[in-house]
Design a protein around this motif. Structure first.
Motif, short mmCIF file in Angstrom:
data_model
loop_
_atom_site.label_atom_id
_atom_site.label_comp_id
_atom_site.label_asym_id
_atom_site.label_seq_id
_atom_site.Cartn_x
_atom_site.Cartn_y
_atom_site.Cartn_z
N LEU A 1 21.75 -6.95 3.08
CA LEU A 1 20.64 -7.84 3.41
C LEU A 1 21.16 -9.20 3.89
O LEU A 1 20.68 -9.76 4.89
N HIS B 1 22.79 -8.81 7.32
CA HIS B 1 21.75 -8.64 8.34
C HIS B 1 21.14 -9.99 8.71
O HIS B 1 20.98 -10.32 9.90
N THR B 2 20.83 -10.79 7.71
CA THR B 2 20.21 -12.09 7.95
C THR B 2 21.15 -13.02 8.71
O THR B 2 20.74 -13.71 9.66
N ASN C 1 12.62 -12.30 6.07
CA ASN C 1 13.69 -11.31 5.89
C ASN C 1 14.09 -11.21 4.43
O ASN C 1 15.18 -10.74 4.10
N THR D 1 10.38 -8.00 7.82
CA THR D 1 11.23 -6.82 7.94
C THR D 1 11.33 -6.14 6.58
O THR D 1 11.67 -6.79 5.58
N HIS E 1 13.18 -3.85 4.11
CA HIS E 1 14.56 -3.41 3.91
C HIS E 1 14.69 -2.31 2.87
O HIS E 1 15.77 -1.73 2.72
N THR F 1 8.16 -4.80 10.47
CA THR F 1 9.17 -3.95 11.06
C THR F 1 9.97 -3.35 9.91
O THR F 1 9.85 -3.78 8.76
N ALA F 2 10.80 -2.38 10.21
CA ALA F 2 11.62 -1.75 9.17
C ALA F 2 13.02 -1.53 9.71
O ALA F 2 13.23 -1.46 10.93
N VAL F 3 13.98 -1.42 8.80
CA VAL F 3 15.37 -1.30 9.22
C VAL F 3 15.69 0.11 9.72
O VAL F 3 16.76 0.33 10.30
N SER F 4 14.80 1.07 9.51
CA SER F 4 15.00 2.43 10.00
C SER F 4 13.67 3.14 10.08
O SER F 4 12.69 2.72 9.44
N THR G 1 12.72 4.34 6.62
CA THR G 1 12.09 3.32 5.78
C THR G 1 10.65 3.07 6.22
O THR G 1 9.76 2.93 5.39
#
Length: 282
Positions: free
Chosen positions: A25, A28-29, A111, A131, A133, A155-158, A161
């Motif tokens: 996390l 990513h940020t 985030n 997002t 996570h 939104t999502a990381v995949s 998810t």
């Protein structure tokens, strides 16, 4: 060409956004903030103390509250670190909603994993993107549901998810005709009482729609269901209930409807009350 934006990027308050990263996390940020800055956007990163100053960091005010001895003795007191985070995000969201002395933001990107940026997003003048996570958590799900307008953007990381956050098979509060159409379109109804069900109206409603029932043998369910229209298993044997489902779906829908008419119908109930009234008055 995308115009340059002033973006408030909300990070997790638990660990600094700097190398070496505490986890994915934080990495990513840091990467997102760095990439946006390279593209000319003005980033204000709200993050834990000690984060990379090159990212335009504005430290989240994670300060331990001064609690009295009486407050600390309260059995309902939550974990102190959770309380610190709560007040830090509360202060941040109030500032974003009402202004904190800085120029307004074009967009807020949440985030973090905290629920308050989600719950308070409708109060912020700028659009708020969150997002996701992690898989669904109770606090985040409940925060999403506090916004009746559904104005939040997620939104999502995949894709995996994202699918885990898709809303369930919940149709809301339906009128009788709508409910009958929905139940009647099912191949079976699962009835899983965790107490001794006094009657079980859902069983009668399902049978009236021609839909067979699989359920736990609690309370009055065994009085309503016959082998022609349902299957009951001992409570709380979930594997047995799952095993009974295929057989339940093969039962006759006509038999279900006939059982409802002969045993559960409004007409049948009214007949019996009328008989009781006559018996009392004769």
């Amino acid at each position: 060409m995308i115009r340059r934006l002033r973006i408030a990027l909300i990070a997790s308050a638990r660990f600094p956004i700097r190398e070496p990263f505490a986890g994915g996390l934080e990495a990513h940020t840091w990467a997102l903030a760095s990439a946006l800055r390279r593209r000319g956007h003005r980033i204000s990163l709200f993050a834990a103390p000690g984060s990379d100053p090159c990212l335009g960091v504005r430290e989240l005010a994670v300060h331990a509250p001064r609690l009295s001895a009486a407050a600390r003795a309260d059995l309902s007191m939550t974990d102190p670190s959770a309380m610190d985070e709560h007040h830090a995000y509360l202060r941040l969201m109030l500032d974003l909603a009402h202004g904190d002395g800085s120029p307004s933001y074009d967009l807020v990107h949440n985030n973090s994993l905290h629920y308050l940026p989600v719950a308070m997003a409708p109060a912020v003048p700028a659009p708020v993107v969150t997002t996701l996570h992690t898989p669904p958590t109770p606090w985040l799900e409940s925060a999403i549901q506090t916004d009746p307008t559904g104005s939040g953007v997620f939104t999502a990381v995949s894709a995996h998810t994202a699918r885990s956050w898709q809303p369930l098979v919940h149709a809301g509060h339906l009128r009788r005709t709508e409910l009958a159409a929905l139940v009647g379109s099912a191949r079976a109804t699962l009835v899983t009482p965790c107490w001794d069900e006094p009657y079980g109206l859902v069983v009668a409603e399902s049978l009236a729609c021609g839909t067979p029932v699989a359920g736990f043998d609690r309370g009055a369910l065994a009085e309503i269901l016959t082998p022609d229209c349902g299957r009951l298993v001992p409570y709380p044997d979930v594997p047995a209930l799952a095993a009974a489902l295929d057989e339940t779906m093969s039962l006759s829908r006509r038999a279900c409807r006939e059982r409802a008419e002969s045993f559960c119908s409004l007409g049948r109930m009214t007949d019996r009350y009328e008989s009781l009234y006559e018996e009392l008055l004769s």
